[in-house]
Design a protein around this motif. Structure first.
Motif, PDB file in Angstrom:
ATOM      1  N   LEU A   2       0.820  -1.206   0.000  1.00  0.00           N
ATOM      2  CA  LEU A   2       0.000   0.000   0.000  1.00  0.00           C
ATOM      3  C   LEU A   2       0.859   1.263   0.000  1.00  0.00           C
ATOM      4  CD1 LEU A   2      -2.879  -1.016   2.430  1.00  0.00           C
ATOM      5  CD2 LEU A   2      -2.896  -0.961  -0.059  1.00  0.00           C
ATOM      6  N   LEU A   5       1.812   1.865  -3.551  1.00  0.00           N
ATOM      7  CA  LEU A   5       0.719   2.483  -4.307  1.00  0.00           C
ATOM      8  C   LEU A   5       0.602   3.972  -3.979  1.00  0.00           C
ATOM      9  CD1 LEU A   5      -2.121  -0.190  -4.183  1.00  0.00           C
ATOM     10  CD2 LEU A   5      -0.827   0.565  -6.166  1.00  0.00           C
ATOM     11  N   ASP A   6       0.714   4.323  -2.704  1.00  0.00           N
ATOM     12  CA  ASP A   6       0.634   5.732  -2.323  1.00  0.00           C
ATOM     13  C   ASP A   6       1.796   6.535  -2.891  1.00  0.00           C
ATOM     14  OD1 ASP A   6      -1.758   5.694  -0.957  1.00  0.00           O
ATOM     15  OD2 ASP A   6      -0.825   5.172   0.965  1.00  0.00           O
ATOM     16  N   ALA A   9       1.628   6.188  -7.292  1.00  0.00           N
ATOM     17  CA  ALA A   9       0.350   6.225  -8.005  1.00  0.00           C
ATOM     18  C   ALA A   9       0.400   7.201  -9.178  1.00  0.00           C
ATOM     19  CB  ALA A   9      -0.781   6.603  -7.049  1.00  0.00           C
ATOM     20  N   PRO A  51      -5.382   9.420  -0.689  1.00  0.00           N
ATOM     21  CA  PRO A  51      -4.930   8.029  -0.781  1.00  0.00           C
ATOM     22  C   PRO A  51      -5.348   7.432  -2.132  1.00  0.00           C
ATOM     23  CG  PRO A  51      -6.705   8.239   0.825  1.00  0.00           C
ATOM     24  CD  PRO A  51      -6.374   9.614   0.372  1.00  0.00           C
ATOM     25  N   TRP A  52      -4.698   6.325  -2.518  1.00  0.00           N
ATOM     26  CA  TRP A  52      -4.907   5.736  -3.837  1.00  0.00           C
ATOM     27  C   TRP A  52      -6.357   5.366  -4.100  1.00  0.00           C
ATOM     28  CZ3 TRP A  52      -6.752   0.801  -4.203  1.00  0.00           C
ATOM     29  CH2 TRP A  52      -6.663   0.018  -3.054  1.00  0.00           C
ATOM     30  N   TYR A  53      -7.086   4.855  -3.092  1.00  0.00           N
ATOM     31  CA  TYR A  53      -8.478   4.455  -3.308  1.00  0.00           C
ATOM     32  C   TYR A  53      -9.378   5.669  -3.539  1.00  0.00           C
ATOM     33  CZ  TYR A  53      -8.581   5.346   1.742  1.00  0.00           C
ATOM     34  OH  TYR A  53      -8.445   5.909   2.979  1.00  0.00           O
ATOM     35  N   LEU A  54      -9.063   6.798  -2.913  1.00  0.00           N
ATOM     36  CA  LEU A  54      -9.828   8.022  -3.148  1.00  0.00           C
ATOM     37  C   LEU A  54      -9.507   8.586  -4.543  1.00  0.00           C
ATOM     38  CD1 LEU A  54     -11.858   9.964  -1.980  1.00  0.00           C
ATOM     39  CD2 LEU A  54      -9.978  11.283  -1.008  1.00  0.00           C
ATOM     40  N   GLN A  55      -8.282   8.420  -4.992  1.00  0.00           N
ATOM     41  CA  GLN A  55      -7.901   8.850  -6.328  1.00  0.00           C
ATOM     42  C   GLN A  55      -8.721   8.102  -7.390  1.00  0.00           C
ATOM     43  OE1 GLN A  55      -3.630   8.572  -6.940  1.00  0.00           O
ATOM     44  NE2 GLN A  55      -3.255   9.195  -4.812  1.00  0.00           N
ATOM     45  N   ILE A  56      -8.911   6.794  -7.160  1.00  0.00           N
ATOM     46  CA  ILE A  56      -9.696   5.983  -8.096  1.00  0.00           C
ATOM     47  C   ILE A  56     -11.150   6.445  -8.101  1.00  0.00           C
ATOM     48  CG2 ILE A  56     -10.576   3.649  -8.547  1.00  0.00           C
ATOM     49  CD1 ILE A  56      -7.861   2.600  -7.536  1.00  0.00           C
ATOM     50  N   VAL A  57     -11.689   6.751  -6.937  1.00  0.00           N
ATOM     51  CA  VAL A  57     -13.076   7.233  -6.840  1.00  0.00           C
ATOM     52  C   VAL A  57     -13.219   8.571  -7.569  1.00  0.00           C
ATOM     53  CG1 VAL A  57     -14.843   8.060  -5.230  1.00  0.00           C
ATOM     54  CG2 VAL A  57     -13.568   5.974  -4.715  1.00  0.00           C
TER      55      VAL A  57
END
Length: 163
Positions: A2, A5-6, A9, A51-57
């Motif tokens: 993780l 990824l951070d 990204a 964070p990476w998951y917020l970037q995807i959203v």
């Protein structure tokens, strides 16, 4: 994993943006352009520390909004300047011609104003008669490789027998 990824990204986002722009250049339908811009939104979110998951959203929502709001008007603008010139069968409808070989309800030949010689038949909507050589005709329909014709009305400003 993780942390990786951070940290990296932005490389992922740059690669996706490049890929989507290349695909857009091949398809030219604005879909992948909108996704590339959404990916740019994901990259910008990453630059601001998301964070990476917020970037995807962010990338997904931005892409979806652009696809639903910006793409349709862009496509309308692109198609607005279409070529108004008729082509294929549409270009033949309404074209004048001269009878080359006597035209009946079953056979005959006409030379159209564009220079093409077509097999022809008299339209079933016309009175049941034959068209003699040299008569002016008007194409009303195309049935396969056969022009369906009707006698053309004579006009006083044209010479007899010319198109």
């Amino acid at each position: 994993m993780l942390e990786f990824l951070d940290s990296y990204a932005w490389i992922f986002w740059l690669g996706l943006i490049l890929l989507f722009v290349v695909i857009e250049m091949l398809t030219l339908e604005f879909t992948f352009l909108m996704i590339a811009i959404g990916s740019l939104g994901g990259l910008i979110a990453g630059v601001f520390g998301a964070p990476w998951y917020l970037q995807i959203v962010v990338a997904g929502i931005l892409s979806l909004l652009l696809l639903l709001t910006l793409r349709p008007p862009l496509l309308r603008l692109l198609k607005r300047g279409g070529d108004p010139t008729k082509s294929n069968v549409d270009a033949l409808l309404g074209l004048e011609g001269l009878v080359v070989d006597q035209v009946t309800s079953t056979a005959g030949q006409v030379k159209l104003a564009n220079g093409d010689i077509w097999t022809a038949r008299v339209s079933p909507l016309t009175e049941n008669r034959e068209l003699r050589r040299g008569e002016r005709v008007l194409v009303t329909a195309i049935d396969g490789a056969t022009a369906i014709v009707v006698p053309a009305e004579r006009t006083s400003d044209r010479k007899e027998g010319t198109l």
